[in-house]
Design a protein around this motif. Sequence first.
Motif, PDB file in Angstrom:
ATOM      1  N   ALA A   1       0.910  -1.094   0.044  1.00 46.34           N
ATOM      2  CA  ALA A   1      -0.076   0.050  -0.032  1.00 46.34           C
ATOM      3  C   ALA A   1       0.726   1.219   0.111  1.00 46.34           C
ATOM      4  O   ALA A   1       0.544   2.298  -0.819  1.00 46.34           O
ATOM      5  N   ASP A   2       2.105   1.202   0.874  1.00 43.77           N
ATOM      6  CA  ASP A   2       2.846   2.345   1.036  1.00 43.77           C
ATOM      7  C   ASP A   2       3.580   2.618  -0.547  1.00 43.77           C
ATOM      8  O   ASP A   2       3.563   3.559  -0.895  1.00 43.77           O
ATOM      9  N   GLU A   3       3.754   1.542  -1.163  1.00 41.45           N
ATOM     10  CA  GLU A   3       4.647   1.696  -2.302  1.00 41.45           C
ATOM     11  C   GLU A   3       3.670   2.111  -3.441  1.00 41.45           C
ATOM     12  O   GLU A   3       3.861   2.951  -4.197  1.00 41.45           O
ATOM     13  N   LEU A   4       2.284   1.654  -3.673  1.00 44.91           N
ATOM     14  CA  LEU A   4       1.257   2.082  -4.495  1.00 44.91           C
ATOM     15  C   LEU A   4       0.923   3.819  -4.203  1.00 44.91           C
ATOM     16  O   LEU A   4       0.957   4.317  -5.127  1.00 44.91           O
ATOM     17  N   LYS A   5       1.025   3.787  -2.903  1.00 43.98           N
ATOM     18  CA  LYS A   5       0.770   5.509  -2.678  1.00 43.98           C
ATOM     19  C   LYS A   5       1.872   6.186  -3.217  1.00 43.98           C
ATOM     20  O   LYS A   5       1.595   7.461  -3.631  1.00 43.98           O
ATOM     21  N   GLU A   6       3.106   5.898  -3.012  1.00 42.15           N
ATOM     22  CA  GLU A   6       4.241   6.685  -3.652  1.00 42.15           C
ATOM     23  C   GLU A   6       4.330   6.820  -5.034  1.00 42.15           C
ATOM     24  O   GLU A   6       4.314   8.029  -5.697  1.00 42.15           O
ATOM     25  N   TYR A   7       3.958   5.675  -5.628  1.00 40.07           N
ATOM     26  CA  TYR A   7       3.707   5.738  -7.274  1.00 40.07           C
ATOM     27  C   TYR A   7       2.457   6.751  -7.703  1.00 40.07           C
ATOM     28  O   TYR A   7       2.506   7.523  -8.444  1.00 40.07           O
ATOM     29  N   PHE A   8       1.352   6.795  -6.896  1.00 45.67           N
ATOM     30  CA  PHE A   8       0.313   7.595  -7.176  1.00 45.67           C
ATOM     31  C   PHE A   8       0.762   8.929  -6.988  1.00 45.67           C
ATOM     32  O   PHE A   8       0.392   9.820  -7.861  1.00 45.67           O
ATOM     33  N   TRP A   9       1.635   9.458  -6.010  1.00 45.87           N
ATOM     34  CA  TRP A   9       2.043  10.732  -5.855  1.00 45.87           C
ATOM     35  C   TRP A   9       3.080  11.158  -6.965  1.00 45.87           C
ATOM     36  O   TRP A   9       2.880  12.395  -7.197  1.00 45.87           O
ATOM     37  N   ILE A  10       3.610  10.105  -7.177  1.00 41.54           N
ATOM     38  CA  ILE A  10       4.713  10.581  -8.548  1.00 41.54           C
ATOM     39  C   ILE A  10       3.899  10.939  -9.750  1.00 41.54           C
ATOM     40  O   ILE A  10       4.318  11.831 -10.474  1.00 41.54           O
ATOM     41  N   LEU A  11       2.532  10.057  -9.909  1.00 43.31           N
ATOM     42  CA  LEU A  11       1.883  10.397 -11.062  1.00 43.31           C
ATOM     43  C   LEU A  11       1.108  11.751 -11.056  1.00 43.31           C
ATOM     44  O   LEU A  11       1.163  12.706 -11.934  1.00 43.31           O
ATOM     45  N   ILE A  12       0.737  12.125  -9.914  1.00 49.09           N
ATOM     46  CA  ILE A  12       0.169  13.217  -9.345  1.00 49.09           C
ATOM     47  C   ILE A  12       1.125  14.649  -9.918  1.00 49.09           C
ATOM     48  O   ILE A  12       1.028  15.575 -10.544  1.00 49.09           O
ATOM     49  N   GLY A  13       2.224  14.202  -9.242  1.00 48.16           N
ATOM     50  CA  GLY A  13       3.496  15.285  -9.594  1.00 48.16           C
ATOM     51  C   GLY A  13       3.862  15.419 -11.092  1.00 48.16           C
ATOM     52  O   GLY A  13       3.943  16.667 -11.626  1.00 48.16           O
ATOM     53  N   ALA A  14       3.873  14.436 -11.812  1.00 49.55           N
ATOM     54  CA  ALA A  14       4.167  14.549 -13.037  1.00 49.55           C
ATOM     55  C   ALA A  14       3.148  15.198 -13.897  1.00 49.55           C
ATOM     56  O   ALA A  14       3.388  15.822 -14.652  1.00 49.55           O
ATOM     57  N   PHE A  15       1.682  14.902 -13.660  1.00 50.13           N
ATOM     58  CA  PHE A  15       0.806  15.710 -14.132  1.00 50.13           C
ATOM     59  C   PHE A  15       0.908  17.275 -13.817  1.00 50.13           C
ATOM     60  O   PHE A  15       0.747  17.887 -14.995  1.00 50.13           O
ATOM     61  N   ILE A  16       1.443  17.528 -12.774  1.00 45.92           N
ATOM     62  CA  ILE A  16       1.135  18.944 -12.329  1.00 45.92           C
ATOM     63  C   ILE A  16       2.489  19.582 -13.058  1.00 45.92           C
ATOM     64  O   ILE A  16       2.327  20.735 -13.782  1.00 45.92           O
ATOM     65  N   THR A  17       3.535  18.854 -13.252  1.00 45.40           N
ATOM     66  CA  THR A  17       4.857  19.330 -14.014  1.00 45.40           C
ATOM     67  C   THR A  17       4.343  19.483 -15.487  1.00 45.40           C
ATOM     68  O   THR A  17       4.815  20.543 -15.992  1.00 45.40           O
ATOM     69  N   ALA A  18       3.508  18.573 -16.049  1.00 49.93           N
ATOM     70  CA  ALA A  18       3.253  18.723 -17.538  1.00 49.93           C
ATOM     71  C   ALA A  18       2.686  19.913 -17.688  1.00 49.93           C
ATOM     72  O   ALA A  18       2.767  20.228 -18.772  1.00 49.93           O
ATOM     73  N   ILE A  19       1.593  20.413 -16.749  1.00 56.70           N
ATOM     74  CA  ILE A  19       0.687  21.319 -17.113  1.00 56.70           C
ATOM     75  C   ILE A  19       1.392  22.682 -17.055  1.00 56.70           C
ATOM     76  O   ILE A  19       1.309  23.299 -17.934  1.00 56.70           O
TER      77      ILE A  19
ATOM     78  N   MET B   1       5.730  23.670 -11.585  1.00 54.29           N
ATOM     79  CA  MET B   1       6.794  22.899 -12.005  1.00 54.29           C
ATOM     80  C   MET B   1       7.332  22.361 -10.397  1.00 54.29           C
ATOM     81  O   MET B   1       7.650  21.236 -10.099  1.00 54.29           O
ATOM     82  N   GLY B   2       7.679  23.406  -9.607  1.00 54.54           N
ATOM     83  CA  GLY B   2       8.264  23.268  -8.379  1.00 54.54           C
ATOM     84  C   GLY B   2       7.440  22.262  -7.274  1.00 54.54           C
ATOM     85  O   GLY B   2       7.886  21.253  -6.718  1.00 54.54           O
ATOM     86  N   ILE B   3       6.043  22.493  -7.462  1.00 61.24           N
ATOM     87  CA  ILE B   3       5.204  21.595  -6.598  1.00 61.24           C
ATOM     88  C   ILE B   3       5.107  20.349  -7.358  1.00 61.24           C
ATOM     89  O   ILE B   3       5.103  19.275  -6.372  1.00 61.24           O
ATOM     90  N   GLY B   4       5.172  19.869  -8.398  1.00 65.61           N
ATOM     91  CA  GLY B   4       5.174  18.744  -9.337  1.00 65.61           C
ATOM     92  C   GLY B   4       6.433  18.075  -8.735  1.00 65.61           C
ATOM     93  O   GLY B   4       6.162  16.751  -8.412  1.00 65.61           O
TER      94      GLY B   4
ATOM     95  N   ARG C   1       9.573  13.801  -2.870  1.00 65.37           N
ATOM     96  CA  ARG C   1       9.303  13.306  -1.705  1.00 65.37           C
ATOM     97  C   ARG C   1       8.815  11.880  -1.969  1.00 65.37           C
ATOM     98  O   ARG C   1       8.934  11.069  -0.816  1.00 65.37           O
ATOM     99  N   SER C   2       8.436  11.324  -2.907  1.00 67.24           N
ATOM    100  CA  SER C   2       8.211   9.838  -3.226  1.00 67.24           C
ATOM    101  C   SER C   2       9.182   9.008  -3.354  1.00 67.24           C
ATOM    102  O   SER C   2       9.140   7.675  -3.906  1.00 67.24           O
ATOM    103  N   GLY C   3      10.556   9.479  -3.504  1.00 62.45           N
ATOM    104  CA  GLY C   3      11.814   8.776  -3.542  1.00 62.45           C
ATOM    105  C   GLY C   3      12.125   8.571  -5.071  1.00 62.45           C
ATOM    106  O   GLY C   3      12.819   7.578  -5.361  1.00 62.45           O
ATOM    107  N   ALA C   4      11.727   9.426  -5.760  1.00 61.96           N
ATOM    108  CA  ALA C   4      12.171   9.237  -7.358  1.00 61.96           C
ATOM    109  C   ALA C   4      12.363  10.797  -7.916  1.00 61.96           C
ATOM    110  O   ALA C   4      12.435  11.865  -7.337  1.00 61.96           O
ATOM    111  N   THR C   5      12.752  10.717  -9.113  1.00 67.89           N
ATOM    112  CA  THR C   5      12.922  12.023  -9.994  1.00 67.89           C
ATOM    113  C   THR C   5      12.082  11.820 -11.366  1.00 67.89           C
ATOM    114  O   THR C   5      11.864  10.722 -11.772  1.00 67.89           O
ATOM    115  N   THR C   6      12.150  12.898 -11.947  1.00 65.37           N
ATOM    116  CA  THR C   6      11.740  12.665 -13.259  1.00 65.37           C
ATOM    117  C   THR C   6      12.990  12.531 -14.539  1.00 65.37           C
ATOM    118  O   THR C   6      12.404  12.883 -15.517  1.00 65.37           O
TER     119      THR C   6
END
Length: 274
Positions: free
Chosen positions: A8-26, A134-137, A143-148
């Motif tokens: 569940a924690d892993e899935l939560k991290e991947y979910f926030w990665i998706l949200i961050g990627a979406f905000i960055t793309a916008i 971009m900074g928020i995304g 914070r989810s342990g990844a980068t783009t």
Amino acid sequence: MSIFKKIADELKEYFWILIGAFITAISINIFMLPYKIAPGGVSGIATIIFYLSDERFPVGVTMFALNIPLFIAGVKYIGKKFIVKTLFGTMALSFIIDTTEPISKWFVTSFITGPESLLAPDLLLYSLIGGVLMGIGLGLVFRSGATTGGTDLAARIVHAFLPYFSIGQLLLFIDTCVILFAALTFESFQLGLYGIVALYISSKAIDAILEGVNYAKAVFIISEHSEKIAERIMTDLDRGVTSLRGMGMYTRRERDVLFCVVQRRQLPQLKEIV
């Protein structure tokens, strides 16, 4: 930790990665790309290639292609778990940028630069808003342990060869080179300045996401009245205090040194107490 909670924690991290990627793309599609603002990084290089190729090379695909050699090098010098999450974040950002680009272009044309728009595009405002988004995304991704991927991954790899430079210094140098290259390519010193503004604002937004807005302050207090000061801090500010034993190297006198951590807003009251 149970296996279900770990998943569940892993899935939560991947979910926030998706949200961050979406905000960055916008931020890229609406506030950066249409106005040739390149705030450093691989996205900045992809923006340059996008316009040099007369918009034939999509930004997302170009970003992913530029990241491939970085991933190959990164596997050797960076942990595999970090690389897996970063690969996911990079693929997500590249995919979202290209799939939302037509919608973003329609939005920009209809509401910002279209015939019904009453005001001319304010590039300073777009670089500010784009930098914040971009900074928020990116902050959510970090914070989810990844980068783009991109220059932050490149900085980590270069740091393995040049450890006497910090990752932050290397990242600043690489991003500055990208911004200068964009300014020369678009023959606009002004666009280079807007890129620097967006880069600076995004870095501050990343810090706010990673560290929080309300920074705490660590305070050392040296006084002959340490017991009274400590009592007032604990009662008036409701903060813990630690007493350390110190000695003045000039006078060779021993005395108590108080150590406490307070919120920034409590600093004026703490000074008044002291």
